[in-house]
Write a protein that holds these residues in place. Structure first.
Motif, short mmCIF file in Angstrom:
data_model
loop_
_atom_site.label_atom_id
_atom_site.label_comp_id
_atom_site.label_asym_id
_atom_site.label_seq_id
_atom_site.Cartn_x
_atom_site.Cartn_y
_atom_site.Cartn_z
N LEU A 250 30.99 37.85 32.63
CA LEU A 250 31.28 38.39 31.31
C LEU A 250 31.84 39.81 31.39
O LEU A 250 32.59 40.25 30.52
CB LEU A 250 30.01 38.40 30.45
N GLU A 251 31.51 40.51 32.45
CA GLU A 251 32.01 41.87 32.62
C GLU A 251 33.40 41.90 33.25
O GLU A 251 34.27 42.68 32.83
CB GLU A 251 31.05 42.67 33.50
N THR A 252 33.62 41.05 34.25
CA THR A 252 34.84 41.15 35.06
C THR A 252 35.78 39.95 34.95
O THR A 252 36.95 40.05 35.34
CB THR A 252 34.46 41.31 36.54
N GLY A 253 35.26 38.82 34.49
CA GLY A 253 36.07 37.61 34.49
C GLY A 253 36.06 36.87 35.81
O GLY A 253 36.75 35.86 35.96
N ASP A 259 36.81 32.43 41.72
CA ASP A 259 37.91 32.12 40.83
C ASP A 259 37.79 33.06 39.62
O ASP A 259 36.85 33.86 39.54
CB ASP A 259 37.82 30.65 40.39
N VAL A 260 38.75 33.00 38.71
CA VAL A 260 38.71 33.89 37.55
C VAL A 260 38.79 33.10 36.26
O VAL A 260 39.34 31.99 36.23
CB VAL A 260 39.85 34.93 37.58
N LEU A 261 38.22 33.66 35.21
CA LEU A 261 38.31 33.05 33.89
C LEU A 261 39.75 33.15 33.40
O LEU A 261 40.40 34.19 33.54
CB LEU A 261 37.38 33.76 32.92
N GLY A 262 40.25 32.06 32.82
CA GLY A 262 41.62 32.04 32.33
C GLY A 262 41.69 31.76 30.86
O GLY A 262 40.68 31.64 30.16
N GLY A 263 42.91 31.63 30.35
CA GLY A 263 43.12 31.26 28.96
C GLY A 263 42.47 32.22 27.98
O GLY A 263 42.43 33.43 28.18
#
Length: 307
Positions: A250-253, A259-263
């Motif tokens: 939630l802080e960095t994605g 992997d990273v949060l997208g969209g």
């Protein structure tokens, strides 16, 4: 027989009046003073900037006009700046509270639940007053927002009255005395200002959230993209995550597998959760990891566009 026909006619006329005539509702009297500095933090909690700023077209901050594609058509977000003609410059704090908690405009029109008043109704009066105080400090921007482009019959706004009568309950959130202060803070944030369930819960054909699938994913999320399961299901959700994993994401994605949060979720981190305090992110994590584990309603790669 004539009396029965007359009674039916009167009933039908009353229903038509109820549907077609906007009835202005007296806004509540707000006795608490708003704190604009704290309201800037409430804005981050709500992620307002992501939806109400048309960044793709270099729109002014919070001036609205962003297109949101849904199964029901395209919604255009409203102008939240204090512009007196196209924004909320003429609104009182009571008007604002009424819109946020009842889904009713100062003129008595019902709002579509694409504006998530169904979650904002759980916010405290102090948070709402603080948010309004902050919005009053934003640079006014004249930006007439296009009308929504909705499929029949969803574009017939009077149908929102029976929709709200069936599906909308503004009951607020009562603290659970058996849970920790942090857990209760997380419940408030998730079910109120951060409105996680609005995207992460599947909706029925009438656009209401299926609460039996609360937070278990959504096959048709923002811009028609799937949104993942955030219940602690061991296979389909975040059951394999630790509280620190979730708080860090939630802080960095960045996800536990790097992997990273997208969209849309990348915008949430950028404009909302990445700016919250560590304590608030930890509270969200504590609460989410405690909800009922449910199998996925929207299978998708956690790092993909739907995350």
């Amino acid at each position: 027989m004539r009396i029965a026909v007359l009674a039916v006619a009167i009933l039908l006329a009353a229903v038509l009046v109820w549907l077609l005539v906007p009835f202005p509702v007296t806004p509540p009297t707000v006795d608490v003073a708003g704190d604009a500095e704290r309201g800037a933090y409430v804005l981050r909690m709500g992620g307002c900037a992501s939806c109400h700023t048309d960044s793709a077209n270099e729109g002014a901050f919070l001036a609205g006009g962003r297109a949101l594609q849904t199964p029901f058509g395209t919604f255009y977000t409203s102008n939240l700046t204090p512009d007196p003609e196209t924004g909320i410059g003429g609104w009182s704090t009571g008007d604002f509270v009424q819109a946020m908690t009842k889904g009713i405009s100062p003129e008595g029109h019902d709002y579509y639940p694409a504006f998530p008043y169904t979650s904002y109704a759980n916010m405290t009066l102090q948070d709402l007053a603080d948010l309004k105080a902050y919005l009053d400090t934003v640079e006014p921007a004249a930006n007439p927002v296009p009308p929504h482009e909705l499929a029949f019959p969803f574009g017939f706004r009077p149908l929102l009255k029976p929709w709200k009568a069936i599906f909308f309950r503004a009951n607020g959130i009562e603290p659970d005395p058996e849970q920790s202060e942090s857990w209760n803070r997380g419940a408030y944030l998730v079910e109120g200002p951060t409105h996680c369930g609005e995207c992460h819960t599947q909706r029925n054909r009438l656009g209401a959230r299926d609460e039996s699938r609360h937070l278990a994913g959504n096959r048709d999320g923002p811009d028609r993209k799937p949104v993942p399961n955030i219940t602690p299901h061991p296979d389909d959700g975040i059951g394999g995550w630790s509280a620190s994993d979730l708080s860090y994401a939630l802080e960095t994605g960045i996800l536990p597998d790097y992997d990273v949060l997208g969209g849309a979720m990348s915008e949430v981190v950028r404009d909302s959760t990445g700016h919250l305090t560590q304590e608030d992110r930890a509270a969200i994590a504590e609460y989410l990891l405690s909800v009922e584990p449910l199998p996925d309603a929207a299978p998708t790669d956690q790092g993909g566009e739907g995350s």
